[in-house]
Scaffold this active site. Structure first.
Site, PDB file in Angstrom:
ATOM      1  N   ASP A   4      -6.449   4.656  10.168  1.00 21.96           N
ATOM      2  CA  ASP A   4      -6.988   3.298   9.134  1.00 21.96           C
ATOM      3  C   ASP A   4      -7.507   3.957   8.055  1.00 21.96           C
ATOM      4  OD1 ASP A   4      -5.243   2.221   7.441  1.00 21.96           O
ATOM      5  OD2 ASP A   4      -4.757   0.888   9.063  1.00 21.96           O
ATOM      6  N   ASP A  27     -11.258  -0.157  13.668  1.00 23.24           N
ATOM      7  CA  ASP A  27     -11.858  -0.157  12.023  1.00 23.24           C
ATOM      8  C   ASP A  27     -13.964   0.139  11.874  1.00 23.24           C
ATOM      9  OD1 ASP A  27      -9.005   0.510  11.254  1.00 23.24           O
ATOM     10  OD2 ASP A  27      -9.035  -1.376  11.101  1.00 23.24           O
ATOM     11  N   LYS A  49      -2.894   5.144   7.213  1.00 22.93           N
ATOM     12  CA  LYS A  49      -3.001   5.665   8.174  1.00 22.93           C
ATOM     13  C   LYS A  49      -3.239   6.908   8.241  1.00 22.93           C
ATOM     14  CE  LYS A  49      -0.427   1.782  10.357  1.00 22.93           C
ATOM     15  NZ  LYS A  49      -0.875   0.447   9.184  1.00 22.93           N
ATOM     16  N   ARG A  70      -9.496  -8.101  10.811  1.00 21.89           N
ATOM     17  CA  ARG A  70      -9.580  -9.501   9.846  1.00 21.89           C
ATOM     18  C   ARG A  70      -9.835 -10.908  10.411  1.00 21.89           C
ATOM     19  NH1 ARG A  70      -3.027  -8.477   9.568  1.00 21.89           N
ATOM     20  NH2 ARG A  70      -2.908  -6.839   8.605  1.00 21.89           N
ATOM     21  N   CYS A 102     -11.219  -7.589  15.693  1.00 23.44           N
ATOM     22  CA  CYS A 102     -10.153  -7.913  14.650  1.00 23.44           C
ATOM     23  C   CYS A 102     -11.079  -7.283  13.908  1.00 23.44           C
ATOM     24  CB  CYS A 102     -10.157  -9.620  14.504  1.00 23.44           C
ATOM     25  SG  CYS A 102      -8.348  -9.777  13.356  1.00 23.44           S
ATOM     26  N   CYS A 147      -9.411 -12.328  18.984  1.00 26.36           N
ATOM     27  CA  CYS A 147     -10.112 -10.940  19.684  1.00 26.36           C
ATOM     28  C   CYS A 147     -11.854 -10.212  18.764  1.00 26.36           C
ATOM     29  CB  CYS A 147      -9.458  -9.348  18.974  1.00 26.36           C
ATOM     30  SG  CYS A 147      -7.725  -9.657  19.612  1.00 26.36           S
ATOM     31  N   CYS A 185      -4.606 -16.658  15.896  1.00 26.71           N
ATOM     32  CA  CYS A 185      -3.792 -15.678  16.862  1.00 26.71           C
ATOM     33  C   CYS A 185      -4.169 -17.067  17.868  1.00 26.71           C
ATOM     34  CB  CYS A 185      -4.162 -15.154  16.456  1.00 26.71           C
ATOM     35  SG  CYS A 185      -4.916 -13.135  15.730  1.00 26.71           S
ATOM     36  N   ARG A 205       0.594  -1.329   0.144  1.00 24.76           N
ATOM     37  CA  ARG A 205       0.443  -0.352  -0.009  1.00 24.76           C
ATOM     38  C   ARG A 205       1.131   1.299  -0.068  1.00 24.76           C
ATOM     39  NH1 ARG A 205      -5.036  -0.489   3.636  1.00 24.76           N
ATOM     40  NH2 ARG A 205      -5.600  -1.042   1.612  1.00 24.76           N
ATOM     41  N   TYR A 206       1.936   1.344   0.650  1.00 25.33           N
ATOM     42  CA  TYR A 206       2.628   2.343   0.354  1.00 25.33           C
ATOM     43  C   TYR A 206       3.527   2.220  -0.016  1.00 25.33           C
ATOM     44  CZ  TYR A 206       0.298   3.030   4.760  1.00 25.33           C
ATOM     45  OH  TYR A 206      -1.123   3.774   6.192  1.00 25.33           O
ATOM     46  N   ARG A 251       7.170  -0.319   1.965  1.00 22.70           N
ATOM     47  CA  ARG A 251       6.817  -0.831   2.701  1.00 22.70           C
ATOM     48  C   ARG A 251       5.868  -2.306   2.933  1.00 22.70           C
ATOM     49  NH1 ARG A 251       6.083   3.871   4.124  1.00 22.70           N
ATOM     50  NH2 ARG A 251       4.226   4.516   5.571  1.00 22.70           N
TER      51      ARG A 251
HETATM   52  C1  LIG Z   1       0.166  -0.434   8.801  1.00 20.52           C
HETATM   53  C2  LIG Z   1       1.221  -0.600   7.782  1.00 20.52           C
HETATM   54  C3  LIG Z   1       1.913  -0.403   7.562  1.00 20.52           C
HETATM   55  C4  LIG Z   1       2.880   0.351   8.361  1.00 20.52           C
HETATM   56  O1  LIG Z   1       2.551   1.442   7.855  1.00 20.52           O
HETATM   57  P1  LIG Z   1       3.855   2.128   8.799  1.00 20.52           P
HETATM   58  O2  LIG Z   1       3.104   4.007   9.652  1.00 20.52           O
HETATM   59  O3  LIG Z   1       4.935   2.079   8.325  1.00 20.52           O
HETATM   60  O4  LIG Z   1       4.193   1.878  10.810  1.00 20.52           O
HETATM   61  C5  LIG Z   1       2.790  -1.094   5.891  1.00 20.52           C
HETATM   62  N1  LIG Z   1       1.633  -1.598   5.305  1.00 20.52           N
HETATM   63  C6  LIG Z   1       0.482  -1.938   4.942  1.00 20.52           C
HETATM   64  C7  LIG Z   1      -0.475  -2.275   4.533  1.00 20.52           C
HETATM   65  C8  LIG Z   1      -0.539  -0.907   7.148  1.00 20.52           C
HETATM   66  O5  LIG Z   1      -1.550  -1.340   6.912  1.00 20.52           O
END
Ligand SMILES: *Cc1c(COP(=O)(O)O)cnc(C)c1O
Length: 372
Positions: free
Chosen positions: A314, A277, A321, A119, A117, A114, A110, A97-98, A101
């Site tokens: 989120d 969420d 986020k 998910r 959750c 929860c 798990c 998504r980002y 990362r």
């Molecule tokens: C939360 C999340 C991350 C990591 O986010 P950070 O702000 O770097 O901790 C990476 N990918 C997804 C899809 C996430 O939901």
């Protein structure tokens, strides 16, 4: 079988074994309907920590009828996949998504399930993430040099047996452009017996490896949990926490302050506080967004800055986020900034005058000219 595996295999998974629920057969029959849609799991360590009906641990893991009250409608927009994770998967079980990362899901299991959750759609159901799926995920990271950070999640990555975890971490660690690995887990606070010397010896090999540990209430931090956290910290793993703001569980500044201070004492740095969420089946846990801001306002300045996490929403639909802060800027212009401090007083910070910054710029020009 190791102790943690025994505790896990003797989990409560059936309505009739739930602690502190009404004796009525009608009630139980209705809860069975809930459990068909959203499975139950309370491992026997966690079960022992539940002291009474409605206590903050009970509320997190014991199903209630409210879970079937939610339905998808245009206005509320509660869905089974509120963050649209499935929409951002270039290969199965990997969310990209980002820019730099990715999130890699290792399993659907798990130590506890929860009730809130995000998910809920998949956690606790029998389906497993196959070796082939995992291989594809790791291959994706290998082929994408922009990915410098992977978050292993699930399910809970620490329920994967030692030898397999060792192999997965080894494969990831060998990717040259992958700078850091993170593990998102609820294990240290809900099944601390899983943190063994053998596990720590494995984890130690894969530095820089970070942990983000899910904690929601100070009652989760028992002597066993403190021991597990100490072992992880002594292994050299930087520890952070993630907390979900939950109505009736922790939507209170004093509880949050106690939680974050206890975490710091155990060398865990509070990282994120999440707004709940829009997950189908967990609407009854949601608070007003203002509640999270109020909690941050009550903490900031009143306790160690290190103990104050970032409050995050989120965004529904997969926007990612967004951090929110309580109002601290009273006025903001080119001349000055008026700031409200932690106990409500307003202070003035004058901006540098345009003249002063010009002077610095022209000095730099002169130096450049002289050395050119
Ligand atoms: C939360 C999340 C991350 C990591 O986010 P950070 O702000 O770097 O901790 C990476 N990918 C997804 C899809 C996430 O939901």
């Amino acid at each position: 079988m190791q102790e943690w595996q025994k505790l896990l295999s003797s989990s409560v998974v059936k309505v009739e074994d739930l602690p502190f629920i009404p004796d009525s057969e009608e009630y139980r029959e209705r809860l069975r309907k809930v459990a068909e849609v959203f499975p139950i799991r309370i491992n026997s360590y966690f079960l022992d920590q539940i002291k009474s009906a409605d206590d903050p641990l009970w509320k997190q893991v014991v199903p209630t009828m409210q879970e079937l009250d939610d339905f998808f409608d245009e206005e509320e927009q509660l869905t089974a996949d509120p963050l649209n994770e499935e929409g951002d998967m270039p290969v199965p079980e990997l969310v990209h998504r980002y820019p730099d990362r990715v999130l890699l899901m290792l399993n659907n299991q798990c130590p506890i399930i929860c009730r809130f959750c995000t998910r809920k759609r998949k956690i606790g159901f029998p389906g497993i993430v196959t070796r082939e799926t995992l291989r594809q995920g790791i291959e994706y990271i290998r082929n994408h040099p922009e990915v410098r950070d992977v978050i292993m999640s699930g399910g809970d990555p620490l329920l994967v047996p030692d030898n397999e975890l060792d192999r997965i971490l080894g494969d990831l660690h060998a990717i040259p452009h992958l700078e850091i690995i993170r593990i998102g887990t609820r294990v240290p606070g809900t099944l601390p017996q899983r943190i063994t010397e053998e596990l720590c010896a494995i984890l130690k090999k894969y530095s820089p490896l970070f942990f983000n540990i899910h904690f929601n209430h100070p009652a989760e931090i028992t002597p066993e949990v403190e021991k597990a956290l100490g072992m992880l910290a002594d292994t050299g793993i930087p520890l952070g926490s993630q907390t979900v703001l939950l109505k009736g569980v922790n939507d209170d500044s004093a509880i949050m302050k106690e939680l974050f201070q206890k975490l710091l004492k155990n060398r865990v740095k509070p990282y994120y506080l999440f707004q709940a969420d829009m997950t189908l089946g967990s609407n009854h846990f949601r608070t007003m967004v203002q509640k999270g801001l109020d909690i941050i306002r009550d903490l900031q300045g009143h306790t160690s800055g290190m103990g104050v996490p970032a409050f995050v929403v989120d965004t529904p639909g997969g926007g990612g986020k967004v951090r929110l802060l309580p109002d601290s800027v009273v006025e903001f212009n080119d001349k000055e900034v008026l700031l409200r401090n932690y106990d409500g007083k307003v202070y003035r910070y004058p901006q540098p005058t345009t003249d002063a910054s010009d002077k610095i710029a022209s000095n730099e020009d002169n130096i450049c000219r002289m050395t050119a």
